[in-house]
Design an enzyme around this catalytic site. Structure first.
Site, PDB file in Angstrom:
ATOM      1  N   GLY A  48      55.794  24.636  56.049  1.00 31.64           N
ATOM      2  CA  GLY A  48      55.305  23.782  57.135  1.00 31.64           C
ATOM      3  C   GLY A  48      56.291  23.495  58.251  1.00 31.64           C
ATOM      4  O   GLY A  48      55.901  23.278  59.395  1.00 31.64           O
ATOM      5  N   GLU A 103      61.438  18.296  58.358  1.00 30.82           N
ATOM      6  CA  GLU A 103      60.122  18.302  57.700  1.00 30.82           C
ATOM      7  C   GLU A 103      59.004  18.288  58.728  1.00 30.82           C
ATOM      8  O   GLU A 103      59.156  17.753  59.829  1.00 30.82           O
ATOM      9  CB  GLU A 103      59.988  17.051  56.827  1.00 30.82           C
ATOM     10  CG  GLU A 103      60.427  17.240  55.386  1.00 30.82           C
ATOM     11  CD  GLU A 103      59.360  17.908  54.516  1.00 30.82           C
ATOM     12  OE1 GLU A 103      58.463  18.604  55.045  1.00 30.82           O
ATOM     13  OE2 GLU A 103      59.431  17.731  53.292  1.00 30.82           O
ATOM     14  N   ASP A 104      57.885  18.861  58.349  1.00 29.51           N
ATOM     15  CA  ASP A 104      56.694  18.797  59.188  1.00 29.51           C
ATOM     16  C   ASP A 104      56.050  17.423  59.113  1.00 29.51           C
ATOM     17  O   ASP A 104      55.832  16.753  60.108  1.00 29.51           O
ATOM     18  CB  ASP A 104      55.678  19.883  58.773  1.00 29.51           C
ATOM     19  CG  ASP A 104      55.427  19.919  57.261  1.00 29.51           C
ATOM     20  OD1 ASP A 104      56.042  19.132  56.505  1.00 29.51           O
ATOM     21  OD2 ASP A 104      54.611  20.751  56.834  1.00 29.51           O
ATOM     22  N   ASP A 107      53.835  12.598  53.820  1.00 31.45           N
ATOM     23  CA  ASP A 107      52.555  12.028  53.409  1.00 31.45           C
ATOM     24  C   ASP A 107      52.856  10.922  52.402  1.00 31.45           C
ATOM     25  O   ASP A 107      53.104   9.786  52.775  1.00 31.45           O
ATOM     26  CB  ASP A 107      51.700  13.165  52.834  1.00 31.45           C
ATOM     27  CG  ASP A 107      50.277  12.738  52.545  1.00 31.45           C
ATOM     28  OD1 ASP A 107      50.022  11.533  52.528  1.00 31.45           O
ATOM     29  OD2 ASP A 107      49.424  13.611  52.323  1.00 31.45           O
ATOM     30  N   PHE A 156      43.757  14.136  57.320  1.00 28.27           N
ATOM     31  CA  PHE A 156      44.309  15.464  57.073  1.00 28.27           C
ATOM     32  C   PHE A 156      44.464  16.188  58.408  1.00 28.27           C
ATOM     33  O   PHE A 156      43.509  16.305  59.162  1.00 28.27           O
ATOM     34  CB  PHE A 156      43.410  16.268  56.134  1.00 28.27           C
ATOM     35  CG  PHE A 156      44.079  17.507  55.652  1.00 28.27           C
ATOM     36  CD1 PHE A 156      44.984  17.448  54.599  1.00 28.27           C
ATOM     37  CD2 PHE A 156      43.845  18.727  56.262  1.00 28.27           C
ATOM     38  CE1 PHE A 156      45.645  18.593  54.156  1.00 28.27           C
ATOM     39  CE2 PHE A 156      44.502  19.878  55.836  1.00 28.27           C
ATOM     40  CZ  PHE A 156      45.397  19.804  54.776  1.00 28.27           C
ATOM     41  N   VAL A 157      45.673  16.639  58.700  1.00 25.72           N
ATOM     42  CA  VAL A 157      45.928  17.284  59.992  1.00 25.72           C
ATOM     43  C   VAL A 157      46.338  18.744  59.820  1.00 25.72           C
ATOM     44  O   VAL A 157      46.828  19.143  58.761  1.00 25.72           O
ATOM     45  CB  VAL A 157      47.010  16.524  60.804  1.00 25.72           C
ATOM     46  CG1 VAL A 157      46.488  15.170  61.251  1.00 25.72           C
ATOM     47  CG2 VAL A 157      48.292  16.348  60.002  1.00 25.72           C
ATOM     48  N   ASP A 163      48.925  23.579  57.501  1.00 27.16           N
ATOM     49  CA  ASP A 163      47.785  24.449  57.213  1.00 27.16           C
ATOM     50  C   ASP A 163      46.644  23.721  56.521  1.00 27.16           C
ATOM     51  O   ASP A 163      46.816  22.659  55.938  1.00 27.16           O
ATOM     52  CB  ASP A 163      48.218  25.578  56.292  1.00 27.16           C
ATOM     53  CG  ASP A 163      48.449  25.093  54.867  1.00 27.16           C
ATOM     54  OD1 ASP A 163      49.297  24.195  54.679  1.00 27.16           O
ATOM     55  OD2 ASP A 163      47.753  25.568  53.951  1.00 27.16           O
ATOM     56  N   ARG A 169      48.224  27.305  60.908  1.00 24.91           N
ATOM     57  CA  ARG A 169      49.637  26.968  61.110  1.00 24.91           C
ATOM     58  C   ARG A 169      50.098  27.335  62.511  1.00 24.91           C
ATOM     59  O   ARG A 169      51.039  26.757  63.044  1.00 24.91           O
ATOM     60  CB  ARG A 169      50.510  27.731  60.106  1.00 24.91           C
ATOM     61  CG  ARG A 169      50.386  27.267  58.666  1.00 24.91           C
ATOM     62  CD  ARG A 169      51.499  27.911  57.849  1.00 24.91           C
ATOM     63  NE  ARG A 169      51.249  27.885  56.417  1.00 24.91           N
ATOM     64  CZ  ARG A 169      51.573  26.880  55.605  1.00 24.91           C
ATOM     65  NH1 ARG A 169      52.144  25.808  56.100  1.00 24.91           N
ATOM     66  NH2 ARG A 169      51.334  26.936  54.323  1.00 24.91           N
TER      67      ARG A 169
HETATM   68  P1  IMP Z   1      54.143  14.435  50.195  1.00 17.98           P
HETATM   69  O1  IMP Z   1      54.942  14.698  48.954  1.00 17.98           O
HETATM   70  O2  IMP Z   1      52.844  13.767  49.848  1.00 17.98           O
HETATM   71  O3  IMP Z   1      54.887  13.637  51.238  1.00 17.98           O
HETATM   72  O4  IMP Z   1      53.700  15.857  50.748  1.00 17.98           O
HETATM   73  C1  IMP Z   1      54.252  16.446  51.840  1.00 17.98           C
HETATM   74  C2  IMP Z   1      53.736  17.843  52.047  1.00 17.98           C
HETATM   75  O5  IMP Z   1      52.310  17.926  51.871  1.00 17.98           O
HETATM   76  C3  IMP Z   1      53.993  18.272  53.485  1.00 17.98           C
HETATM   77  O6  IMP Z   1      55.259  18.860  53.614  1.00 17.98           O
HETATM   78  C4  IMP Z   1      52.833  19.201  53.769  1.00 17.98           C
HETATM   79  O7  IMP Z   1      53.169  20.505  53.390  1.00 17.98           O
HETATM   80  C5  IMP Z   1      51.703  18.683  52.892  1.00 17.98           C
HETATM   81  N1  IMP Z   1      50.789  17.814  53.674  1.00 17.98           N
HETATM   82  C6  IMP Z   1      50.710  16.468  53.624  1.00 17.98           C
HETATM   83  N2  IMP Z   1      49.776  15.992  54.479  1.00 17.98           N
HETATM   84  C7  IMP Z   1      49.242  17.070  55.092  1.00 17.98           C
HETATM   85  C8  IMP Z   1      48.224  17.225  56.122  1.00 17.98           C
HETATM   86  O8  IMP Z   1      47.620  16.274  56.644  1.00 17.98           O
HETATM   87  N3  IMP Z   1      47.953  18.499  56.500  1.00 17.98           N
HETATM   88  C9  IMP Z   1      48.593  19.590  55.963  1.00 17.98           C
HETATM   89  N4  IMP Z   1      49.552  19.478  55.024  1.00 17.98           N
HETATM   90  C10 IMP Z   1      49.882  18.239  54.584  1.00 17.98           C
END
Ligand code: IMP
Length: 183
Positions: A48, A103-104, A107, A156-157, A163, A169
Site C-alpha cells: 500500500g 504507511e498508506d 486503520d 473503506f477507501v 486496494d 491501487r
Molecule cells: P490495521 O492493522 O488495521 O491498521 O491495518 C492497516 C492495513 O490495512 C493498511 O496498511 C492497509 O493495507 C489495510 N487497510 C486498512 N483500511 C483500508 C481501507 O480503507 N482500504 C484499503 N486498505 C485498508
C-alpha cells in the site's frame, strides 16, 4: 487511471490528487527540518505504501535511503487481528539508524503497533511513523504517529496505493467505492 475510468464503481473522491501532493510537500518540509544533519532510512510497508513512498521521497530534499517490508496480518476477511507475519524483511540493518516508517493508512493500528515493536527490538537510533491517512475512530492501540496526512471517516477507501481485492491501487486520488461492489 482517472475518476471516469471507474464509472459507477466510484462513490466519491475523498482526497484529490492535488490535495495529496500538497500534503506530502507539507510533511516533507517538516521531515527535512526534523532530520537535518541526521541520516534517514525510509521504510515502506508493501504494498500500500508504494505511492506515498515514491512521492514523499521525491519531495524531500534530504538524501534518504529507502527499504521495504512486506507484512501480512492474520485475520478474518478484512479485519486486522494484530498477529503479523513478515513476508519480506528489510535488507538493511537498522541498528543505530533513524527509521521513518512510511504507511498508506492506519486503520486499527494493530499492524503498525506490531511493526514498531519489531523494529525497535533491532536497536535503531529512532523510529517514527509517517502515514498518509488515519481513521481515528478505528484506532484500537495507542500508536505514536509523528506525521499524519489526513484523518478520514471510518469508511473503506481505495486509490493511491490502497486496494479493493488488489484493484484500484493506481488511482492518483483516494476515493470510496460504490456500495454495490460490497454486496
Ligand atoms: P490495521 O492493522 O488495521 O491498521 O491495518 C492497516 C492495513 O490495512 C493498511 O496498511 C492497509 O493495507 C489495510 N487497510 C486498512 N483500511 C483500508 C481501507 O480503507 N482500504 C484499503 N486498505 C485498508
Amino acid at each position: 487511471m482517472e475518476e471516469k475510468d471507474l464509472g459507477a464503481d466510484l462513490a466519491s473522491v475523498l482526497v484529490t490528487a492535488e490535495q495529496i501532493q500538497d500534503k506530502l510537500a507539507e510533511l516533507a518540509a517538516r521531515i527535512d527540518e526534523d532530520y537535518q544533519g541526521r541520516d534517514l532510512l525510509l521504510v515502506g510497508v508493501l504494498r500500500g505504501a508504494v505511492m506515498v513512498m515514491a512521492d514523499l521521497a521525491r519531495t524531500l530534499h534530504h538524501p534518504v535511503e529507502m527499504d521495504w517490508m512486506a507484512v501480512s496480518s492474520y485475520g478474518s476477511g478484512t479485519k486486522s487481528s494484530g498477529v503479523v507475519r513478515i513476508l519480506k524483511d528489510l535488507d538493511t540493518d537498522v541498528a543505530g539508524r533513524n527509521v521513518l516508517v512510511v504507511e498508506d493508512i492506519i486503520d486499527t493500528g494493530l499492524t503498525l503497533s506490531w511493526l514498531l515493536t519489531n523494529l525497535s527490538s533491532r536497536g535503531p537510533a529512532s523510529v517514527e511513523v509517517c502515514a498518509l491517512l488515519r481513521k481515528p475512530d478505528m484506532i484500537r492501540v495507542d500508536v505514536p504517529v509523528r506525521y499524519v496526512g489526513f484523518d478520514i471517516p471510518n469508511e473503506f477507501v481505495i486509490g493511491y496505493g490502497l486496494d479493493y481485492a488488489q484493484k484500484y491501487r493506481n488511482l492518483p486520488f483516494v476515493g470510496t467505492l460504490a456500495p454495490h461492489l460490497y454486496a
